[in-house]
Design a protein around this motif. Structure first.
Motif, PDB file in Angstrom:
ATOM      1  N   HIS A 185     -22.673 -48.362  33.428  1.00  0.00           N
ATOM      2  CA  HIS A 185     -22.500 -48.826  32.035  1.00  0.00           C
ATOM      3  C   HIS A 185     -22.094 -47.655  31.163  1.00  0.00           C
ATOM      4  CE1 HIS A 185     -26.521 -47.040  31.980  1.00  0.00           C
ATOM      5  NE2 HIS A 185     -26.349 -46.844  30.681  1.00  0.00           N
ATOM      6  N   ASP A 187     -23.083 -46.472  27.020  1.00  0.00           N
ATOM      7  CA  ASP A 187     -24.120 -46.836  26.057  1.00  0.00           C
ATOM      8  C   ASP A 187     -23.568 -47.530  24.820  1.00  0.00           C
ATOM      9  OD1 ASP A 187     -25.820 -45.681  27.856  1.00  0.00           O
ATOM     10  OD2 ASP A 187     -26.078 -43.812  26.735  1.00  0.00           O
ATOM     11  N   HIS A 267     -24.946 -37.025  27.153  1.00  0.00           N
ATOM     12  CA  HIS A 267     -23.785 -37.903  27.354  1.00  0.00           C
ATOM     13  C   HIS A 267     -23.408 -38.663  26.094  1.00  0.00           C
ATOM     14  CE1 HIS A 267     -27.117 -40.597  28.793  1.00  0.00           C
ATOM     15  NE2 HIS A 267     -26.407 -41.541  28.231  1.00  0.00           N
ATOM     16  N   HIS A 273     -21.869 -44.083  33.185  1.00  0.00           N
ATOM     17  CA  HIS A 273     -22.885 -43.450  34.032  1.00  0.00           C
ATOM     18  C   HIS A 273     -23.732 -44.477  34.771  1.00  0.00           C
ATOM     19  CE1 HIS A 273     -24.475 -43.897  29.932  1.00  0.00           C
ATOM     20  NE2 HIS A 273     -25.648 -44.105  30.494  1.00  0.00           N
TER      21      HIS A 273
HETATM   22 FE   LIG Z   1     -27.135 -45.303  29.541  1.00  0.00          FE
END
Ligand SMILES: [Fe+2]
Ligand SMILES: O=C(O)CCC(=O)C(=O)O
Length: 335
Positions: A185, A187, A267, A273
């Motif tokens: 996915h 974020d 990230h 990730h």
């Molecule tokens: Fe995540």
């Protein structure tokens, strides 16, 4: 020594079939969200008869004093221009020696204490689970030091190249022994923030060998464009599988590396990730703090994938600027 493994494959009973539509709001808590979310990971390649790697408890070190800890958590990190460029190109960066073994021992002890308090039968129920705690910083003064840490917040502001950042939320992300994969996915799907200046500091509270499921990243950041039109499926593993297939087909570079003690990854919300199973006998304990550029608004239509966002941004409606008491400015530091 190796032990029998039993990687979780079935949908967790907490998953509520009533969520027919991913556009509806999430009406349960954050733990139910994670139970549901990890059920969307494809674990077909993991062998249930696999074995767990027996790991000892992390080695004990000397605890820092309170004052010492405060200093460690506010001391500026030596971030280079090259680090910033690498983050902006790849969408993530892993930095070593962000925290000392002593500081991380404090963090691990505190999260374990909260896990035992929150889940009264913690030791009986934890096997194969992904356990999560959030908003710890509001109640717990030790965790607060780690969440509002100006050492971390300045790294985040510098990596995003923004002047001022606020907290979205803290999250203890505890992948217990035997728990399966975290689905692929980015974020941006999860955070209902109308900005791409969003970053998560993923802080392991112990070293993470490959067998424990370190966070792994696809690079460069632009690879999200290959998969951004794939429709999310809230009830099976097809989304995770499709992303993985496309990345394989397009020969996308995937970085799966262990975390040494003190190493932290950062990230961007467009960085794709995932994380592998925890095939060890120890809990993978991580504190994940998410920050965003000051001035961002809540998106107009948060969805169930945004989870329990009203808890993280109280008294704020879709479309409004986020500045609640639970979203303090973390950089520049106030004190
Ligand atoms: Fe995540
Ligand atoms: O801890 C994990 O396995 C996933 C964490 C994650 O997706 C994140 O911190 O954004």
């Amino acid at each position: 020594m190796l032990k029998q493994n039993n990687l979780k494959k079935e949908i967790h009973p907490n998953f509520n079939e009533s969520h027919k539509n991913a556009n509806s709001a999430w009406d349960k808590d954050n733990q139910a969200w994670w139970d549901w979310y990890v059920s969307l990971a494809d674990n077909s390649n993991s062998n249930v008869n696999n074995t767990l790697l027996e790991l000892p408890e992390p080695p004990k070190v000397k605890y820092p004093s309170k004052i010492n800890l405060k200093q460690l958590l506010s001391k500026p990190y030596n971030l280079t221009e090259h680090d910033i460029k690498t983050f902006q190109k790849n969408g993530f960066i892993k930095l070593k020696n962000v925290f000392t073994p002593g500081a991380l021992q404090v963090l691990r002890r505190e999260i374990l204490t909260l896990l035992r308090k929150t889940f009264t039968n913690y030791y009986e129920m934890k096997k194969n689970r992904f356990l999560s705690l959030e908003m710890m910083w509001v109640e717990n003064s030790v965790i607060r030091e780690f969440v509002l840490s100006s050492r971390i917040a300045k790294i985040c502001a510098d990596l995003l190249s923004v002047k001022k950042i606020r907290l979205y939320h803290d999250n203890a992300l505890v992948k217990e022994s035997g728990c399966g994969r975290t689905p692929w996915h980015y974020d941006d799907h999860h955070f209902p923030l109308e900005t791409n200046d969003v970053i998560t500091a993923w802080i392991p509270a112990q070293a993470i060998p490959i067998e424990m499921g370190p966070l792994m990243f696809a690079k460069p950041i632009e690879v999200y464009k290959l998969v951004k039109d794939i429709e999310f499926n809230k009830s099976d593993t097809s989304y995770d599988k499709k992303i993985s297939d496309i990345f394989k087909k397009e020969e996308v570079s995937i970085v799966e590396e262990p975390f040494e003690l003190g190493e932290v990854s950062f990230h961007h919300n467009l960085s794709f990730h995932t994380a592998s199973e925890n095939k060890t006998t120890q809990s993978r304990i991580v504190l994940a703090n998410t920050y965003f550029a000051d001035g961002a608004r809540v998106v107009n239509n948060p969805t169930m994938i945004s989870g329990d966002w009203k808890k993280f941004i109280p008294e704020t409606k879709p479309g409004q600027i986020v500045s609640s008491k639970f979203n303090p400015v973390c950089w520049p530091a106030i004190n």
